[in-house]
Design an enzyme around this catalytic site. Structure first.
Site, PDB file in Angstrom:
ATOM      1  N   ASP A 328       0.859  -1.174   0.000  1.00 38.20           N
ATOM      2  CA  ASP A 328       0.000   0.000   0.000  1.00 38.20           C
ATOM      3  C   ASP A 328       0.904   1.235   0.000  1.00 38.20           C
ATOM      4  O   ASP A 328       2.130   1.137   0.112  1.00 38.20           O
ATOM      5  CB  ASP A 328      -0.921  -0.021   1.215  1.00 38.20           C
ATOM      6  N   GLU A 528      -9.583   7.131   4.562  1.00 37.64           N
ATOM      7  CA  GLU A 528      -8.753   6.545   5.611  1.00 37.64           C
ATOM      8  C   GLU A 528      -7.980   7.583   6.400  1.00 37.64           C
ATOM      9  O   GLU A 528      -7.576   8.617   5.889  1.00 37.64           O
ATOM     10  CB  GLU A 528      -7.783   5.545   4.987  1.00 37.64           C
TER      11      GLU A 528
END
Length: 853
Positions: A328, A528
């Site tokens: 990620d 997020e």
């Protein structure tokens, strides 16, 4: 010869025993043996039906036999489009690249389909040009198409996963995936970072809406359905021209961190990790998913990006996953001992592709040196590259035409195609959950007087949430959604067609008393990190939506609440103030579908009943963390709850409101925490030109603006002033209305922010605050404080805190109770500065506030 897990355990034991005491050796041997036994007992071997198609392995071996070490490492590096050029691709031949949320071709938020394809074509041609790097291996482009092709203007946007979970319809999910694949292929992109298969166990987590459910039963079935829809069925036609590569993410346990902390620590037992958090991988990998994304979170204190047991021993060896593992966004940089620019630990643990937006050059060089020194074994590089090439061969990237020549390339008519929107409209209808329906007030007849109010009623951006055009889903207007519809659009169309009267009023005022009021309200968009919450109370410090509901009720008007949110929330006061209450989640671009369920047809017949059921338990208190299967399971509304027409409403009209913290004074008011906080908007200006920020990169006159990373993705802003004009950045309230911040904070307040200076100022730099006095126009009480000397004294390229006592501004006439602009930074000189974490906060008893200048 392939080693068994037992032999792996033995070799690991020998490795770690060197230099340890006998007791330590025994403990570590026991731990490794226990993990091996647990792995064999828990984690299933995946039925990988695509492993030997078309002599894939022989083809991969042929390609690898011609590759240099430099070419292999380039396959493992994934930069971002804002940080590389076509020439970089030609020189290095990256195996892949991505666009982050809010990144667009030419930094143009309104880039056309042709612009996306043009960039894909240029990058592809550069990757197969062997004039500089000697490689002809095609690159691939990855994107976060998480609820439709959400980075592209005009695309069909589906409800976020939390809403789809409430629909509980795997066949619909597969249709959604096929539509998404088609629209992504129209822009020349090969690869999607979806589905997210997090089992969310703490709804305070800011990614709750990315999870289908708190329970794995829905997640497993959905993962299989989405991967099938994106990639096709394993077998003939698998990953053909109508398909994209999928990514099951984030491996593993991201939805179960302590406290719902984004990128935090999951302390589940391994059995819980498998039974609760890993079922989406069982479903997705059995459908043939070709990539898995490593998770930001830790498991018992060890970052997944560096966890060899989970990435290699479990995922690859035990489960038999033979695709590649991608990181990620700079996730490798969080591993102990690593930075964004250097992390041999992640590669050795089993990571195959570094997602490294900006530090790719240093990471490439360091990884090359680490292989040459033996710190990273050559065998690990070969394994990673084999996995990457295996997927590329299976996906036909060596045979498919270039992006501009592919089946759907540049067919703009596919973006937001009506048939696609019909699928999304079905998804919206099936995702709605009816929580309350006193006296069967719903369904409504359309031939009545309807007041539609609330700030989400005519706001497609708000109803779509995060990961919508921009990463956090902010700075969007209805004009950014051509072809999309707001909830108001659907209501007004149905009411007017039936001869009724629909009136839109954000503040609840009306010309003629309505028969019913539909109040559409809820959470502001977030993604997020920025979406994490301390508790689940809705609008804990600002009860303006509750006041609107009560205002209508007090006038004797029946109230239907339509709640927009990315999670279940404690809304007891709002439930009490509503006659009917609908959890609409984040429906996406087809807001008109809400009216399909709220209203009968002109003859009074139900058009579509409520079929959505809660895939998350609804909390009884703001601090309750509750999940299906808990020993003492006692939510306000249980998993699976949802009324249909004709069902008796079961909720009390006098729910406990005691936990509300309305009107309590705060210790701080956040202005910018990676995203601009409501009700503020971010403006840029240079000379006489000004506009609201609407993308992650802007240039206006003397000012260059860009989102950057401080701690997490895009949580800071970089500003570069060229000195040719007075320019700046400001936060201002919507429509420049005044806000009373004194009531929230009191009078002993300071302005604080974090600063990273790349170039000292050449002229005066000012912090400015602006208020509006009674009867005056905005700008009538402007106050500014010079900070040039403080900036010049700062160390360059280091984040440092700066605080300014608001008394410095009050002495010049600024009034905190009438705030219009709580922050503005400007200069007429040259300056290169990054800013983050802007807050108004109570002054500490002892502190180092800036003296007034």
């Amino acid at each position: 010869m392939k080693r068994t897990l037992s032999s792996v355990a033995v070799s690991l034991a020998v490795l770690v025993n060197a230099g340890c005491s006998q007791e330590q050796k025994q403990q570590e041997n026991t731990q490794i043996e226990t993990q091996t036994e647990t792995s064999q007992q828990l984690w299933p071997k995946i039925n990988n039906q695509v492993a030997k198609l078309n002599d894939v392995e022989e083809r991969v071996s042929e390609i690898m036999a011609t590759m240099t070490l430099e070419q292999k490492i380039a396959q493992m590096i994934q930069p971002e489009i804002r940080d590389i050029t076509v020439e970089d691709m030609r020189k290095y031949g990256f195996g892949s690249y991505l666009n982050g949320g809010g990144a667009f071709p030419n930094n143009d938020k309104h880039a056309k389909v042709e612009d996306w394809v043009a960039l894909a074509e240029k990058m592809y041609q550069a990757s197969i040009d062997d004039s500089l790097d000697g490689s002809t291996i095609p690159t691939m482009w990855g994107t976060d198409a998480v609820h439709g092709h959400n980075n592209v203007i005009g695309a069909t946007l589906f409800p976020h996963n939390i809403g789809l979970g409430a629909a509980n319809n795997p066949e619909l999910i597969e249709k959604i995936a096929k539509v998404t694949a088609t629209e992504v292929l129209a822009t020349g992109i090969d690869w999607i970072f979806a589905p997210t298969v997090a089992a969310v166990r703490d709804d305070r987590w800011g990614r709750t809406y990315e999870g289908y459910s708190e329970d794995p039963e829905i997640i497993k079935a959905y993962s299989h359905a989405i991967v099938t829809g994106l990639q096709g069925e394993p077998g003939e036609g698998f990953l053909g021209q109508g398909n994209v590569i999928s990514t099951v993410k984030h491996f593993v346990g991201d939805g179960g961190t302590v406290g719902g902390d984004d990128q935090g620590d999951n302390v589940s037992s391994e059995e819980e990790l498998y039974k609760i958090h890993a079922q989406g991988y069982v479903g997705g990998l059995n459908a043939g998913a070709q990539s898995v994304m490593a998770s930001f979170n830790s498991w018992h204190g060890e970052k997944i990006h560096g966890n060899k047991y989970l990435l290699n021993d479990v995922l690859k060896d035990r489960m038999g996953f033979d695709g590649f593992v991608v990181g990620d966004w700079n996730g490798h940089g969080q591993v102990a001992g690593c930075t964004n620019a250097s992390c041999p630990q992640s590669i050795n643990a089993g990571l195959d592709i570094f997602m490294v937006p900006g530090d790719w050059k240093a990471l490439y060089d360091n990884t090359l040196a680490q292989v040459q020194s033996g710190e990273i074994p050559q065998s690990r590089i070969d394994d990673a590259v084999r996995r990457i090439l295996r997927v590329k061969v299976r996906a036909g990237l060596f045979e498919k035409p270039s992006p501009a020549q592919r089946l759907y390339a540049a067919k703009s008519e596919l973006i937001g195609k009506q048939e696609h929107r019909e699928v999304a409209r079905q998804a919206v209808r099936e995702s709605l959950v009816l929580l309350k329906n006193n006296e069967q007030i719903l369904p409504l007849k359309p031939n009545t007087k309807v007041l539609v109010t609330g700030d989400a009623a005519n706001n497609i951006g708000k109803q779509s949430g995060g990961w919508t055009i921009t990463w956090q889903g902010t700075n969007n207007e209805n004009a950014d959604f051509p072809g999309g519809t707001s909830i108001w659009d659907g209501i007004s169309a149905q009411v007017e067609a039936a001869g009724g009267k629909a009136e839109l009023s954000e503040d609840g005022s009306f010309e003629q008393k309505p028969d019913v009021a539909i109040v559409v309200f809820g959470e502001e968009p977030y993604a997020e990190g920025h979406g994490d919450r301390a508790n689940l109370e809705y609008q804990a410090s600002d009860k303006r939506d509750l006041a609107l509901l009560k205002q209508l009720k007090e006038q004797g008007i029946p109230v239907v609440a339509v709640f927009i949110s990315g999670r279940p929330m404690w809304v007891n006061p709002e439930l009490n103030a509503s006659d009917a209450f609908v959890a609409a989640w984040l429906p996406g671009s087809e807001g008109l579908a809400v009216a399909d369920v709220l209203f009968t047809d002109a003859e009074g017949e139900v058009q579509h009943d409520f079929t959505g059921r809660l895939s998350y338990s609804w909390p009884k208190t703001p601090t309750q963390i509750v999940n299906r299967g808990d020993d003492n399971y006692d939510p306000l509304l249980p998993y699976g709850f949802g009324l249909s027409y004709g069902d008796q409403s079961t909720l009390s009209n006098e729910l406990d409101e005691q936990a509300s913290s309305a009107n309590s004074q705060q210790s701080s008011v956040a202005l910018f925490t990676g995203t601009v906080q409501k009700p503020w908007q971010m403006w840029l200006y240079s000379g006489d030109e000004s506009f609201t920020v609407s993308a992650n990169t802007h240039e206006v006159g003397a000012l260059f603006y860009r989102t950057i990373d401080k701690v997490v993705q895009e949580d800071a802003r970089k500003l570069r002033f060229d000195g040719s004009a007075n320019a700046g950045i400001r936060l201002a309230s919507k429509s420049f209305f005044r806000e009373d911040l004194r009531a929230k904070l009191g009078t002993d307040v300071q302005l604080s922010l974090n600063i990273n200076l790349a170039q000292a100022p050449t002229d005066a730099v000012y912090l400015t605050l602006n208020c509006e006095s009674e009867g005056d126009v905005a700008g009538s009480c402007v106050a500014k404080v010079g900070i040039s000397e403080q900036l010049k004294a700062m160390e360059l390229n280091t984040w440092q805190a700066l605080s300014v006592d608001l008394n410095c501004f009050a002495a010049q006439g600024f009034k905190l109770q009438s705030t219009v602009v709580p922050f503005e930074l400007s200069t007429s000189g040259k300056l290169d500065i990054s800013i983050a974490d802007i807050n108004l906060e109570k002054k500490p008893e002892q502190g180092s506030q800036l003296s007034c200048h």
